[in-house]
Design an enzyme around this catalytic site. Structure first.
Site, PDB file in Angstrom:
ATOM      1  N   SER A  31       0.839  -1.202   0.000  1.00 29.87           N
ATOM      2  CA  SER A  31       0.000   0.000   0.000  1.00 29.87           C
ATOM      3  C   SER A  31       0.872   1.249   0.000  1.00 29.87           C
ATOM      4  CB  SER A  31      -0.884  -0.001   1.256  1.00 29.87           C
ATOM      5  OG  SER A  31      -1.456   1.272   1.426  1.00 29.87           O
ATOM      6  N   SER A  33      -0.384   4.088   1.101  1.00 26.68           N
ATOM      7  CA  SER A  33      -0.988   5.001   2.071  1.00 26.68           C
ATOM      8  C   SER A  33      -0.016   5.478   3.152  1.00 26.68           C
ATOM      9  CB  SER A  33      -2.225   4.359   2.708  1.00 26.68           C
ATOM     10  OG  SER A  33      -3.246   4.295   1.747  1.00 26.68           O
ATOM     11  N   THR A  70     -10.448  -0.239   3.991  1.00 32.63           N
ATOM     12  CA  THR A  70     -10.583  -0.637   2.590  1.00 32.63           C
ATOM     13  C   THR A  70     -11.246  -2.004   2.500  1.00 32.63           C
ATOM     14  OG1 THR A  70      -9.434  -0.800   0.477  1.00 32.63           O
ATOM     15  CG2 THR A  70      -8.206  -1.558   2.401  1.00 32.63           C
ATOM     16  N   LYS A  74     -15.592  -1.865   4.251  1.00 29.59           N
ATOM     17  CA  LYS A  74     -16.158  -0.512   4.231  1.00 29.59           C
ATOM     18  C   LYS A  74     -17.610  -0.478   4.739  1.00 29.59           C
ATOM     19  CE  LYS A  74     -13.100   1.333   0.688  1.00 29.59           C
ATOM     20  NZ  LYS A  74     -12.941   2.105  -0.527  1.00 29.59           N
ATOM     21  N   GLY A 146     -19.152  -2.348  -7.877  1.00 30.46           N
ATOM     22  CA  GLY A 146     -18.712  -2.576  -6.494  1.00 30.46           C
ATOM     23  C   GLY A 146     -18.678  -1.294  -5.687  1.00 30.46           C
ATOM     24  N   ALA A 148     -16.191   0.928  -5.156  1.00 32.56           N
ATOM     25  CA  ALA A 148     -15.610   2.115  -5.802  1.00 32.56           C
ATOM     26  C   ALA A 148     -16.619   2.715  -6.778  1.00 32.56           C
ATOM     27  CB  ALA A 148     -14.325   1.743  -6.538  1.00 32.56           C
TER      28      ALA A 148
END
Ligand SMILES: Nc1ncnc2c1ncn2[C@@H]1O[C@H](COP(=O)(O)OP(=O)(O)O)[C@@H](O)[C@H]1O
Ligand SMILES: O=C(O)C1=C[C@@H](OP(=O)(O)O)[C@@H](O)[C@H](O)C1
Ligand SMILES: [Mg+2]
Length: 439
Positions: A31, A33, A70, A74, A146, A148
């Site tokens: 990731s 992030s 994530t 969610k 989905g 997103a």
């Protein structure tokens, strides 16, 4: 009290019992992030790869201050929250949780905000208007159904006032009917995982279908790895503005970080963090005539930047157990090109590399997308008379003049930057680092 390394360990007073910020999901894999949040000031930031039986207890009772959430949690994140933003209520999904002063869990969906930010910049800088001016009341195709997709649709409908049409394999509107029923669509957005590393570059929509969507102003992809997805590459081939999802990733993090830290951050940080990530992750791909100095310069550049170096000719040798020259003289040039394309695909999809290609890489058009999906292409140039033909069967057989006539236009059309050689490989490396602002 001293620990085993001799540092003084505090035994009284407040000690952090956990990392305050982080990302929860499963599986998490690699990731970006933590690096992004470090730049935004929400650090330390940890990755929490949690199984289904442990995640709820962590979300409810873990010693955290702010979390990103994530796939696949969610929905759970929205459920455990005490306070939900309007977007979370609409979507039933949250990607950001913070604890307020009273210990309550507050949920937001910054994916919606992140996509809105990316769409806004894309429309203004690439299409010449605001999202509302360009897309208000118009049809936008959203590929996928989905989580997103829900965030993207929400932003399109609630923020922009566009009409989102969902295209999915199992839904009423499928990929087969795209060209026939949606030639009036103004924008296409991919939210499916098709085209994501390592299965890249693949596109959810073939270039022929894309070209039949004659009202399209542009194309967006929420995937950010590779930096140019197969869909974006296909759109660019048609001359359509296209962008993949790095800006959305950074912008959703910025909005999450504002909530984590309880202060406003400058939106311009999104561009700056994105630029940093691009500078660190984009490959530098060297092309040019055989003997021009790609391998030598590549090695120097990798050393200068502290990056891994890959010479595709060496990768061919490792993969096949024979050098390019041996393969060409024993099995012919086409056999070599097949292996070359395979290794170009392998390394072209990775990030943060310096890649030296063989001189003939441009003879197969498909190699271009493999290398530019994650790379900036730099062409090295020196006068033909200076080029070595030693150990280069193709240069010997066809002659440098003829090779140059065939290939120069191709090198030129591939190159994002043409660098006249400076006289030494190290000098060329420094010049490339400077021109591409790599440090
Ligand atoms: N910038 C340069 N100026 C002069 N000679 C160079 C330069 N770069 C490389 N060389 C020499 O040219 C030859 C070919 O270099 P190489 O890096 O193998 O080229 P390529 O990988 O493009 O075929 C080598 O003998 C190398 O020492
Ligand atoms: O020009 C070519 O077709 C070739 C160039 C060589 O690489 P260099 O350009 O590094 O010499 C190597 O890939 C192979 O011998 C074929
Ligand atoms: Mg070489």
């Amino acid at each position: 009290m001293d620990d085993e390394k001799g540092r003084t360990v505090e035994t009284t007073g407040e000690r952090p019992t956990s990392v305050p910020y982080g990302l929860v999901g499963h599986p998490l894999g690699h990731s970006w992030s933590p690096q992004i949040h470090e730049r935004l000031g929400s650090e330390p930031y940890a990755l929490h790869d949690l199984g289904p039986d442990e995640v709820e207890a962590f979300l409810r009772g873990g010693a955290w201050q702010g979390l990103n959430v994530t796939i696949p949690y969610k929905r759970l994140a929205a459920e455990v929250a005490d306070v939900r933003s309007p977007a979370v209520v609409r979507l039933g999904a949250a990607n950001t949780l913070v604890r307020d002063g009273d210990g309550r869990i507050v949920a937001e969906n910054t994916d919606v905000l992140g996509f809105s930010w990316m769409l806004d910049r894309f429309c203004r800088t690439r299409l010449g208007g605001s999202p509302h001016e360009l897309l208000g009341g118009r049809k936008v195709l959203v590929l996928g159904s989905g989580g997103a997709a829900a965030a993207v649709r929400d932003a399109l409908e609630h923020v922009v006032g566009a009409q989102a049409a969902t295209i999915s394999r199992g839904g009423p509107e499928t990929y087969d009917s795209l060209a026939e029923r949606h030639s009036d669509a103004a924008l296409l957005v991919n939210t499916t995982p098709v085209g994501m590393y390592p299965a890249c570059p693949a596109s959810p929509v073939p270039v022929e279908t894309l070209s039949a969507l004659t009202s399209l102003l542009g194309v967006l992809d929420v995937i950010y790895n590779p930096l140019r997805t197969g869909l974006c590459l296909a759109a660019e081939r048609l001359g359509l503005p296209a962008e993949s999802g790095l800006a959305m990733l950074v912008a959703q993090a910025l909005y999450a970080s504002e909530l984590f830290q309880g202060r406003e951050l400058d939106d311009a940080l999104v561009d700056a963090v994105e630029r940093d990530l691009l500078a660190r992750t984009r490959n530098v791909v060297l092309v040019g005539m055989p003997g021009v100095g790609k391998s030598s310069c590549g090695r120097e550049l990798a050393r200068l930047l502290g990056r891994p170096f890959v010479d595709l000719d060496d990768a061919v040798t490792i993969e096949s157990g024979r050098t390019p020259a041996q393969i060409i003289s024993e099995d012919g040039e086409a056999a070599f090109r097949d292996v070359e394309t395979r290794v170009a695909g392998t390394y072209g999809s990775r990030a943060g590399l310096v890649i030296a290609c063989g001189g003939g890489i441009v003879t197969r058009a498909e190699n271009h997308d493999l290398l530019r999906q994650n790379g900036t292409v730099v062409q090295l140039e020196r006068p033909l008379g200076d080029l070595s033909v030693e150990g280069r069967p193709v240069s010997r057989a066809r002659g440098l003049e003829q090779l140059a006539a065939e290939r120069m236009p191709l090198y030129r059309s591939w190159a994002d930057l043409v660098l006249p050689c400076t006289g030494s490989a190290a000098g060329d490396a420094r010049a490339i680092a400077e021109r591409l602002a790599l440090g």
